[in-house]
Every structure is written in structure tokens, then in C-alpha cells.
Design an enzyme around this catalytic site. Structure first.
Site, PDB file in Angstrom:
ATOM      1  N   GLU A 290     -56.146  -7.935  -8.899  1.00 17.55           N
ATOM      2  CA  GLU A 290     -55.592  -8.611  -7.719  1.00 17.55           C
ATOM      3  C   GLU A 290     -54.197  -9.163  -7.996  1.00 17.55           C
ATOM      4  OE1 GLU A 290     -58.763 -11.355  -6.644  1.00 17.55           O
ATOM      5  OE2 GLU A 290     -59.747  -9.775  -5.512  1.00 17.55           O
TER       6      GLU A 290
ATOM      7  N   ASP B   6     -68.178  -8.743  -5.366  1.00 21.17           N
ATOM      8  CA  ASP B   6     -67.547 -10.062  -5.412  1.00 21.17           C
ATOM      9  C   ASP B   6     -68.413 -11.166  -4.810  1.00 21.17           C
ATOM     10  OD1 ASP B   6     -65.734 -12.038  -5.830  1.00 21.17           O
ATOM     11  OD2 ASP B   6     -64.375 -11.449  -4.221  1.00 21.17           O
TER      12      ASP B   6
ATOM     13  N   GLU C 130     -67.981 -19.323  -1.128  1.00 30.22           N
ATOM     14  CA  GLU C 130     -66.921 -18.555  -0.474  1.00 30.22           C
ATOM     15  C   GLU C 130     -67.477 -17.602   0.585  1.00 30.22           C
ATOM     16  OE1 GLU C 130     -64.592 -16.323  -3.274  1.00 30.22           O
ATOM     17  OE2 GLU C 130     -63.468 -15.276  -1.719  1.00 30.22           O
TER      18      GLU C 130
END
Ligand code: GCU
Length: 684
Positions: A273, A347, A375
Site C-alpha cells: 500500500e 484484510d 474497521e
């Protein structure tokens, strides 16, 4: 408005699962043999947290000659284990709290407190335990500007600006909470690291925190930016094989250890990323990790090198990329490197099959990375107890060395005989009064710590002990809390991504549904990449006819996953692309089963609301009200997820909803138009 008596009983959640015993008159007889900062803390904790004890309490390390006759276990306890039991010392009957080190004694004191608060009879107490995992660490994704990436509980706990001078007493309260669970490490800064954390100014700030944490048995670690030799050192390269680069890191490590003699080491996110890393110089992840490991080695430090790696240049299934990159490196890492692997291959989704790297690198210590902050499970507001998610991966059988090769055995080091082992949790802690954004989120911090100590504990037992300590001994309340907690994670799976669907959330902030999103720069950032739905079917074919990701698992596991009939239904669409009218084992169609899960998810939240209503007379009004309000938010958002998802699926498959299932409240256009530019926790 609260009445006066309600206000007196108000509880803002600050004390977590460790409310002080509120009985200063108890006058407990607590003594220590010898002195030491940690021993003193242990005694102080017992004074603070025990309401009563049937016998005097004696705290001492096993080394004390007064204990020699007791023949206490030595080696079995290791550096951090404890014994708590009745004993006669110098002619006096006592409850003895002992361990090989002061830290062991401290953990024993907390075990005694936990036992007392969960109803154990202290007159017959006999506890013995040692942690199964060596490095039990919280990863704070905290930025130097005080924000927290994927944090939903306020600003960072660390006030970098006022450190090192002002050490907020909250740092001590934080250390108490961690130590009560056996957490022995804290990564202070975000994995998306700024080089500044490695400057002298910030090393001094980290050292101040380390000084606070040390007597609680906690080491500090830092996330290291791989390109720091360029940004801070003025070098032209960060190539790990360049001697000047290695020398820069060695000098940096020496400098850190001068300030923090027990510094734990580095956590590194490299070539992922947008982060720099060894691949920028055509070097392997092992070459990068080993160069840092060499700098830390003389001081006893470790590197936690993340395997969360995928590249836009790689057209292969994202779920395969970490394995493809790391599997060939087995045996190539230095002995003070842990490769840190997320529970699943994508993820931290509400449900993912276990990561194929577990069990696949026998010559490398693999540590597990879990996400405690939610998240993808509703931020701070949704009630989702993660104990079952954590245990699901720990119990998963990799079959790597035959049946029983669970992920727990991989990561505690027993499967492949590694002394170095670790478990990391991405923290859900911030400056909110209740630390984690809600009372029930505290249980996820708690469950992580308890499972890191012993990955085999049952999530339900952990939920119960947490509830008893957090809400008090009334069994009716603990029963309600445990019931809500145990259904909560599955509810989130049901209303966000049932039957193995995943990664369907809004872009960037990851808040709310966005299964229709298809125009982001990188293919694997788009939800459509993951569900692959069209008029005829839905799901990601990861069998031989598709990406063949299943071949990364052991043959026994791969065989089971090759066939949709033997794939667990909870993972069905993760591994298979199936027609909408696929017949489930129940006989109903895939489409109807999918709708039923969405409906079930919303219904489960309604059930939790009803259960919490029953708890009202049993809980202080402040925590009751906040939880009730959050459950109402969760219900509204569960309905939104369900409606938006179904509106989208129906726009593709043109199928009617089964009888009795309500139409979405709005059109698909309406859901697609929702924007949340200021949703919290976004990357900066
Ligand atoms: C997720 C998360 C990022 C984080 C990344 C990581 O993608 O959204 O904010 O940086 O995980 O684990 O590195």
C-alpha cells in the site's frame, strides 16, 4: 436528565474491567518478600482491587530462600508464569503469589484479582499458568499528529507534543489494563510510519513511555519506515544490502537502546500500500528484515515483519499474493524475525478463512495479527464481540503437519518448535473516557489479551469473566451480556457479508455498504473484484477453474475447499462462484439463503436490543444508555447494509425477494449516492 442518585451510580467506563474495590477499610494484610518496583505495583493492585481476602497475602519471587521448602514449580513457569496458592511461610498460613520474576508475581496478582471477581473461593485457591505465546503486543496505529488510523475511540492516547516532560497518569492506567491481561508489548506508532519516530526528539518521547510501562512488564516497539536512511540519514538509497544502509540502522538501533535499554524492536510494513521496502531495490523481504534484525540482535531486539503485502502490478488474486511472496522465503529469515500474518488473506473482514501462510513456513516463526479495532465490523458503535472471530482462526486446522495442526499451534511455536512466538492486536484504544469507544468494545481488548496468553481459552468463558468483572457479580447481568456477545459477531457477518462474501464496504473510510463500487484505480480495491456477481451468479472462484488459491492450503484442506458441497457454507462464496439458484444443503436456493442471512443479521440486532432492555435495572444508567443508543445505531445501519446490498444484488439477478422479506427502503441510486467524507479513522 439523570436523577441525583443515578448520577451517583454513573459509570463512564474508565475503570474498564478493573473497578477499584471501593473498600478502603478492608485493611488487607498484604506483604512482600524483598522489594522492587514491580513487586510494589503488584501489592498496590491487590490493595486497590481486592475487597476482602480470607488470609494474609504474600508476594515473592521463587528465588526467596523463605520459599525454598515449598518446591514451587520453576522451569514450568518460565519468565512470566505464576503460582497462586495457599502456603505456610515462616509458620504463617498465607495466599502466596509467586513466579520466577517480579513480572510473574504481578501477573499472579492479577490472576488472583480475576479469580476473586469471578467468584472463586480464595480459601482453596490454586492457580498456575504461564503464557503460551512469547510476544503479546498491541499495535497502535497512532500518528504523530494525534490521529489514529482506523481508530474510533478519540485521539491517540500518546500526547507526543507534551512528551517526554508530561507523563499523563493515563499512561499508567493503560499499563495497568494491559498488564492485567498479560500484554507485554506496545508498538507506539502506525505501521504506515513516518520517519520522524526515529529522530532523537521522538526517541526521547518513546523512552518516557517505556519508563512508565517498564515496571508493568511492558516493552515498547516502534514501527520503522524502511526508507528512513534516506529521509533522516541523507543516504541515496535504503537498499538493505548497501553497507552504508546497514550501518545507519545499526547506529540507529544503538542510539535507541541507549535511551530504551529494553526496547522491543521494530514492526515493519514494507512494499505494501505504497510503503517503501526492499523490493524497491529488487531485494527480498527476508533481505530487508534480516538487515534490521542484525542491527537489533546485539541488544536482544526483534523484527516483526508484516506479510500484509500485495501489489497493483500483480494481476493475480490478491488473496494469493502474500503466500506467493513469502512461502519461498521460508528458512531465510534471521532467528530474531517474526513474520506477522493477518488472520485472513485479505484484510480483517468480519469473516475470512485462515491465511494459507499458517503452517506453510515451518522454518520461520509466524505471528498472528488480529484487528481489535472494528474497521470492518461497524466502527465503535456496533456491538461485535470478537472473541469468536479470534478463536475461529486459532482453532482452524491447517493440516500442515497432519490433523490437529491448528493455527494456535503454529503461532504459539509448538507445531514447529520455535521459542519465539507472537500475537499482535491492532488496538482499539484512544482518549475517549471509556478507552475503546464503548463498554462492549473493551471486551475485545480483554479477549485479545487473554487469548494471547492462552490461545486455547474459550471465547464464551472469556466473555463471562469480562462481564462479571466489568458489570459486577450479578449473574443475571452476566448472562444477558454473554448472550448478546456470543451472537454479535455472526450478526455483523450476516448483515454485511454472509456466506463468505467480503470486502463490500465503502471506499477509503470503509463505512457502510458499497458492493457496487467498480471504478477505483487498483482492481483489488473495488468490491466488485471480490463478489464477481452478475446476472447468472455470485462469488470468487478460487478453485482450479479460477484463481486456484485453494492450492496454497495443505492437500486435505484444499480437497475440502475444491468442492462447494464440502466447503463450509460460511466460506462458500469466498471459494466458489455459484449460480443464484444453486441448491444449498438445506434445499433452498443460494439467493433465498443469502436473503435469509441478511434478514437474520438485522433480527439478531433487534434481539440484542430486547436483551439489553432487560438489563436496564441491573446496569448503571450511563453505560446502559450509551449501549442502548449504540444498539439503535447498529440496528439502523444493519438495515441499511441489508437493504443496500439486496437492492444491488437484485439489480443484477432480477430475482424477487422471497415471501415475507421486506423490500429495501430506498432505490439503489439512493444507496449509491450516500457520501461520508468525514467518517472517522481514515488514513492520513
Ligand atoms: C487496512 C487498513 C489500512 C492499514 C492496512 C494495514 O488496509 O484499511 O488503514 O494501513 O490495513 O494493515 O497495513
Amino acid at each position: 436528565m439523570m436523577t441525583l442518585s443515578e448520577a451517583a451510580r454513573a459509570n463512564d467506563g474508565y475503570e474498564l474491567w478493573l473497578p477499584p474495590a471501593n473498600d478502603p477499610a478492608a485493611n488487607l494484610d498484604i506483604a512482600t518478600l524483598g522489594t522492587g518496583a514491580t513487586l510494589d505495583i503488584a501489592a498496590g493492585e491487590l490493595h486497590r482491587d481486592l475487597a476482602t481476602a480470607p488470609l494474609p497475602i504474600l508476594l515473592a519471587t521463587n528465588l526467596r530462600p523463605e520459599l525454598a521448602a515449598l518446591k514451587l514449580p520453576g522451569a514450568a513457569l518460565g519468565r512470566e508464569g505464576y503460582v497462586v496458592r495457599r502456603a505456610t511461610v515462616a509458620g504463617r498460613a498465607v495466599i502466596l503469589v509467586s513466579g520466577n520474576t517480579e513480572t510473574g508475581v504481578l501477573y499472579g496478582a492479577f490472576a488472583l484479582i480475576r479469580a476473586a471477581r469471578t467468584g472463586a473461593d480464595l480459601t482453596t485457591i490454586a492457580l498456575q499458568s504461564a503464557p503460551k505465546v512469547a510476544v503479546r503486543v498491541l499495535d497502535h496505529w497512532d500518528n504523530l499528529d494525534g490521529s489514529v488510523e482506523r481508530g474510533y475511540a478519540g485521539a491517540s492516547l500518546w500526547n507526543w507534543w507534551e512528551l517526554p516532560d508530561y507523563k499523563d497518569p493515563r499512561y499508567t492506567d493503560y499499563a495497568r489494563a494491559d498488564a492485567s491481561l498479560g500484554i507485554n508489548g506496545v508498538v507506539l506508532n502506525n505501521v504506515n510510519a513516518k520517519p520522524d519516530s526515529l529522530t532523537p526528539r521522538y526517541i526521547a518521547k518513546a523512552a518516557a513511555l517505556a519508563d512508565v510501562f517498564r515496571p508493568w512488564g511492558i516493552k515498547v516497539y516502534l514501527s520503522a519506515r524502511f526508507s528512513a536512511p534516506i529521509e533522516l540519514g541523507g543516504l541515496k538509497t535504503a537498499d538493505p544490502l548497501d553497507p552504508a544502509v546497514a550501518a545507519w540502522w545499526k547506529a540507529k538501533a544503538d542510539e535507541i537502546y541507549r535511551a530504551i535499554p529494553d526496547f522491543g524492536g521494530f514492526l515493519v510494513k514494507a512494499n505494501s500500500e505504497g510503503q517503501p521496502g526492499p523490493r524497491d531495490y529488487h531485494r527480498s523481504h527476508a533481505e530487508g528484515a534480516n538487515m534490521l534484525a542484525a542491527a537489533l540482535k546485539p541488544h536482544g531486539g526483534i523484527v516483526m515483519w508484516r506479510a500484509f503485502v500485495y501489489a497493483e502490478s500483480d494481476p493475480d488474486d490478491r488473496a494469493k499474493q502474500a503466500y506467493t511472496e513469502f512461502h519461498p522465503l521460508d528458512g531465510k529469515f534471521a532467528d530474531n524475525v517474526l513474520v506477522q500474518v493477518k488472520n485472513g488473506a485479505i484484510d480483517f473482514q468480519p469473516r475470512e478463512p485462515f491465511h494459507p501462510l499458517f503452517g506453510a513456513m515451518p522454518r520461520t516463526p509466524i505471528m498472528l495479527e488480529l484487528q481489535i479495532t472494528k474497521e470492518y465490523l461497524g466502527f465503535a458503535t456496533h456491538l461485535a464481540y470478537l472473541g469468536p472471530l479470534f478463536s475461529e482462526v486459532l482453532e482452524a486446522d491447517t493440516y500442515a503437519r497432519g490433523k490437529g495442526s491448528t493455527v494456535a499451534k503454529v503461532i504459539d511455536g509448538t507445531l514447529d518448535h520455535h521459542a519465539l512466538s507472537g500475537m499482535a492486536g491492532v488496538a482499539n484504544i484512544g482518549r475517549d473516557r471509556d478507552w475503546s469507544g464503548s463498554t462492549f468494545n473493551q471486551a475485545n481488548w480483554y479477549a485479545f489479551g487473554r487469548l494471547a496468553w492462552d490461545p486455547d481459552l474459550s471465547p464464551e468463558a472469556i466473555a463471562r469473566e469480562w462481564a462479571q468483572q466489568t458489570f459486577g457479580p450479578d449473574p443475571r447481568l452476566a448472562d444477558i451480556a454473554v448472550k448478546m456477545m456470543m451472537q454479535s459477531r455472526e450478526a455483523v457477518v450476516d448483515y454485511t457479508g454472509p456466506l463468505g462474501l467480503a470486502h463490500l464496504m465503502g471506499t477509503g473510510h470503509h463505512y457502510g455498504p458499497g458492493p457496487w463500487i467498480k471504478d477505483l484505480a487498483r482492481p483489488e480495491w473495488n468490491p466488485v473484484y471480490y463478489h464477481r456477481a452478475d446476472a447468472s451468479g455470485i462469488g470468487f472462484d478460487r478453485t482450479r477453474t479460477g484463481s486456484n488459491a485453494i492450492a496454497q492450503y495443505s492437500p486435505e484442506v484444499a480437497r475440502r475447499l475444491a468442492d462447494p458441497r464440502t466447503t463450509p457454507e460460511s466460506e462458500l462464496l469466498w471459494f466458489h462462484h455459484l449460480p443464484w439458484d444453486w441448491k444449498m444443503n438445506s434445499g433452498e436456493t443460494l439467493w433465498h439463503a443469502l436473503v435469509a442471512h441478511y434478514d437474520q443479521g438485522v433480527a439478531s440486532v433487534a434481539a440484542m436490543q430486547a436483551e439489553w432492555d432487560e438489563a436496564r435495572p441491573l446496569v448503571d444508567p450511563e453505560r446502559w444508555q450509551k449501549t442502548a443508543t449504540f444498539l439503535a445505531i447498529q440496528h439502523r445501519e444493519a438495515q441499511w447494509w441489508r437493504d443496500a446490498s439486496l437492492a444491488y444484488w437484485m439489480s443484477l439477478n432480477h430475482l424477487p425477494l422471497p415471501a415475507g422479506s421486506a423490500a429495501p427502503a430506498h432505490s439503489l441510486d439512493w444507496y449509491e449516492a450516500q457520501q461520508f467524507p468525514w467518517a472517522p479513522g481514515q488514513a492520513r
